[in-house]
Design a protein around this motif. Structure first.
Motif, PDB file in Angstrom:
ATOM      1  N   MET A 121       2.384   1.985   3.664  1.00 40.69           N
ATOM      2  CA  MET A 121       3.225   0.925   4.239  1.00 40.69           C
ATOM      3  C   MET A 121       2.351  -0.228   4.728  1.00 40.69           C
ATOM      4  O   MET A 121       2.696  -1.408   4.561  1.00 40.69           O
ATOM      5  CB  MET A 121       4.082   1.497   5.382  1.00 40.69           C
ATOM      6  CG  MET A 121       5.240   2.339   4.848  1.00 40.69           C
ATOM      7  SD  MET A 121       6.051   3.358   6.091  1.00 40.69           S
ATOM      8  CE  MET A 121       6.855   2.139   7.087  1.00 40.69           C
ATOM      9  N   THR A 168       1.199  -2.237   1.771  1.00 46.82           N
ATOM     10  CA  THR A 168       2.266  -3.113   1.269  1.00 46.82           C
ATOM     11  C   THR A 168       2.344  -4.379   2.117  1.00 46.82           C
ATOM     12  O   THR A 168       2.365  -5.505   1.599  1.00 46.82           O
ATOM     13  CB  THR A 168       3.621  -2.366   1.287  1.00 46.82           C
ATOM     14  OG1 THR A 168       3.465  -1.131   0.587  1.00 46.82           O
ATOM     15  CG2 THR A 168       4.717  -3.166   0.633  1.00 46.82           C
ATOM     16  N   ARG A 169       2.362  -4.206   3.430  1.00 41.62           N
ATOM     17  CA  ARG A 169       2.468  -5.373   4.335  1.00 41.62           C
ATOM     18  C   ARG A 169       1.256  -6.299   4.163  1.00 41.62           C
ATOM     19  O   ARG A 169       1.403  -7.515   3.997  1.00 41.62           O
ATOM     20  CB  ARG A 169       2.562  -4.867   5.779  1.00 41.62           C
ATOM     21  CG  ARG A 169       2.600  -5.902   6.861  1.00 41.62           C
ATOM     22  CD  ARG A 169       3.925  -6.609   7.012  1.00 41.62           C
ATOM     23  NE  ARG A 169       5.091  -5.766   7.210  1.00 41.62           N
ATOM     24  CZ  ARG A 169       5.593  -5.419   8.396  1.00 41.62           C
ATOM     25  NH1 ARG A 169       5.039  -5.853   9.496  1.00 41.62           N
ATOM     26  NH2 ARG A 169       6.679  -4.666   8.483  1.00 41.62           N
ATOM     27  N   GLU A 206       1.015  -8.159   0.817  1.00 46.98           N
ATOM     28  CA  GLU A 206       1.936  -9.288   0.703  1.00 46.98           C
ATOM     29  C   GLU A 206       1.536 -10.452   1.597  1.00 46.98           C
ATOM     30  O   GLU A 206       1.762 -11.609   1.250  1.00 46.98           O
ATOM     31  CB  GLU A 206       3.341  -8.807   1.029  1.00 46.98           C
ATOM     32  CG  GLU A 206       3.799  -7.764   0.005  1.00 46.98           C
ATOM     33  CD  GLU A 206       5.245  -7.888  -0.353  1.00 46.98           C
ATOM     34  OE1 GLU A 206       6.047  -8.001   0.579  1.00 46.98           O
ATOM     35  OE2 GLU A 206       5.567  -7.886  -1.546  1.00 46.98           O
ATOM     36  N   TYR A 232       8.392  -8.356   0.177  1.00 47.75           N
ATOM     37  CA  TYR A 232       9.138  -7.156   0.576  1.00 47.75           C
ATOM     38  C   TYR A 232       8.955  -6.866   2.064  1.00 47.75           C
ATOM     39  O   TYR A 232       9.414  -5.835   2.552  1.00 47.75           O
ATOM     40  CB  TYR A 232       8.557  -6.023  -0.280  1.00 47.75           C
ATOM     41  CG  TYR A 232       9.287  -4.719  -0.344  1.00 47.75           C
ATOM     42  CD1 TYR A 232      10.538  -4.600  -0.950  1.00 47.75           C
ATOM     43  CD2 TYR A 232       8.704  -3.556   0.153  1.00 47.75           C
ATOM     44  CE1 TYR A 232      11.174  -3.378  -1.059  1.00 47.75           C
ATOM     45  CE2 TYR A 232       9.334  -2.324   0.053  1.00 47.75           C
ATOM     46  CZ  TYR A 232      10.574  -2.243  -0.558  1.00 47.75           C
ATOM     47  OH  TYR A 232      11.202  -1.024  -0.670  1.00 47.75           O
ATOM     48  N   GLU A 257       9.317  -1.929   3.903  1.00 49.59           N
ATOM     49  CA  GLU A 257       8.282  -0.993   3.440  1.00 49.59           C
ATOM     50  C   GLU A 257       8.681   0.477   3.507  1.00 49.59           C
ATOM     51  O   GLU A 257       8.238   1.305   2.692  1.00 49.59           O
ATOM     52  CB  GLU A 257       6.979  -1.187   4.233  1.00 49.59           C
ATOM     53  CG  GLU A 257       6.328  -2.551   4.079  1.00 49.59           C
ATOM     54  CD  GLU A 257       6.842  -3.603   5.068  1.00 49.59           C
ATOM     55  OE1 GLU A 257       7.821  -3.326   5.793  1.00 49.59           O
ATOM     56  OE2 GLU A 257       6.250  -4.700   5.100  1.00 49.59           O
ATOM     57  N   GLY A 294       6.109  -3.164  -3.156  1.00 46.56           N
ATOM     58  CA  GLY A 294       6.188  -1.933  -2.348  1.00 46.56           C
ATOM     59  C   GLY A 294       6.440  -0.715  -3.230  1.00 46.56           C
ATOM     60  O   GLY A 294       5.888   0.364  -2.985  1.00 46.56           O
TER      61      GLY A 294
END
Ligand code: TPP
Length: 333
Positions: A30, A33-34, A37, A56, A60, A84
């Protein structure tokens, strides 16, 4: 119920107790992903990412919770908002960052960008720029699994807007009639571009649409990675026996629809209220309060995640652009 009580109730439902290793893996994915991005948003603002991007951030828990419940051999179809999903299914961060920066070392040799990433080695059969484009593909893939007598499932990610497309209804119908092992996972982030769900459908929950096709529809808190994990894990066994299921994960995207979105159709208060429900902070809080991981361990996972993304950036920046004489290579249509 407080979040803590909700989590406790979940653990008490006789569900599998998740290992520290799995929960920490979900936490780092997670974070990846953050952070991935956030870099993409920065590079976009510098004119280094061409085309558009759909971020996204805020969602997440849905991708990571869902993909963590799958085996490598289980397949996913993804959407235009797919970073994600890729990370959840174990993508190579270096190659994905290189792809977004248009480099030769990227997944599509720098020619496809964000919406064309697939990684067949990890069961990711592809992002899709066509809203609802994954529905029929997931049904076809599930039929292939059946014909090859493979004991795996297909998970089809799509948005609330995509559930208004004809392809959604055709796919649910056929998957139901043929009892195919597909988990249709709707990520309901409350908007299709600038259109709120209240103006595009006359039902509260996308999940109720399942009944029209004689299949089960379930709603899950899409900001709770553990709840999404359990929902998909249960669904996996269910669809192998009974055919498809529809799961609706309620969530929210913090940023605009895409980079060209002025974000004027929702209030600052609404966005702030969802930021309060940050899925990453929520998992961290749970890990600490349940005594699964210490604050030091979680800090070190965060440090690792930042290093991984920095390495991906370095890899992408040091990679060459594809040469002009390859412009027609790998073009199929
Ligand atoms: C068939 C098709 N129609 C319209 C578009 C333009 N479009 C891109 S994303 C989007 C909204 C999709 O909303 P949703 O399915 O809820 O996903 P979200 O963006 O909220 O993740 C639209 C209309 C498209 N790409 N494909």
């Amino acid at each position: 119920m407080t979040e803590k009580e909700l989590d406790a109730a979940q653990q008490g439902k006789g569900q599998e107790t998740l290992s520290k290793e799995l929960l920490e893996d979900m936490y780092i994915k997670m974070l990846h992903t953050r952070l991935f991005e956030e870099k993409v948003a920065y590079f976009f603002s510098m004119g280094m990412v061409h085309g558009t991007t759909h971020l996204y951030v805020g969602e997440e828990a849905s991708a990571v919770g869902a993909c963590s419940a799958l085996e490598v051999e289980d397949l996913i179809t993804s959407t235009h908002r797919g970073h994600g999903h890729c990370i959840g299914k174990g993508i190579d961060l270096n190659k994905m960052m290189a792809e977004l920066l248009g480099k030769e070392t990227g997944y599509c040799k720098g020619k496809g960008g964000s919406m064309h990433i697939a990684d067949l080695t990890r069961g990711n059969i592809g992002a899709n720029g066509v809203v609802g484009g994954g529905h029929a593909i997931s049904v076809g893939a599930a039929l292939t699994l059946r014909m090859k007598k493979q004991d795996n499932v297909v998970l089809c990610f799509f948005g609330d807007g995509a559930s208004n497309e004809g392809s959604f209804h055709e796919a649910l119908n056929l998957a139901s009639v043929w009892k195919l092992p597909v988990i249709f996972l709707c990520e309901n982030n409350l908007y299709g571009m600038s259109v709120p769900v209240s103006k595009s459908m006359n039902v509260q929950d996308v999940a109720v649409r399942a009944a029209a096709y004689g299949i089960e529809g379930r709603v899950v808190d899409g900001n709770d990675a553990i709840a999404v994990y359990h929902a998909v894990k249960e669904a996996k066994e269910y669809v192998k026996e009974n055919g498809p299921i529809l799961i609706e994960a309620k969530t929210y995207r913090w940023l605009g629809h895409s980079k060209s979105d002025a974000n004027v159709y929702r209030t600052k208060e609404e966005i702030a209220s969802w930021k309060e429900k940050c899925p990453i902070k929520r998992l961290r809080k749970y890990l600490e309060e349940a005594g699964i991981s210490t604050a030091e361990e979680l800090d070190s996972i965060e440090k690792q995640a930042k290093e991984d993304i920095d390495k991906a950036v370095e890899f992408a920046q040091n990679s060459p652009y594809p040469s002009l004489d390859t412009i027609m290579d790998d073009v199929y249509a």
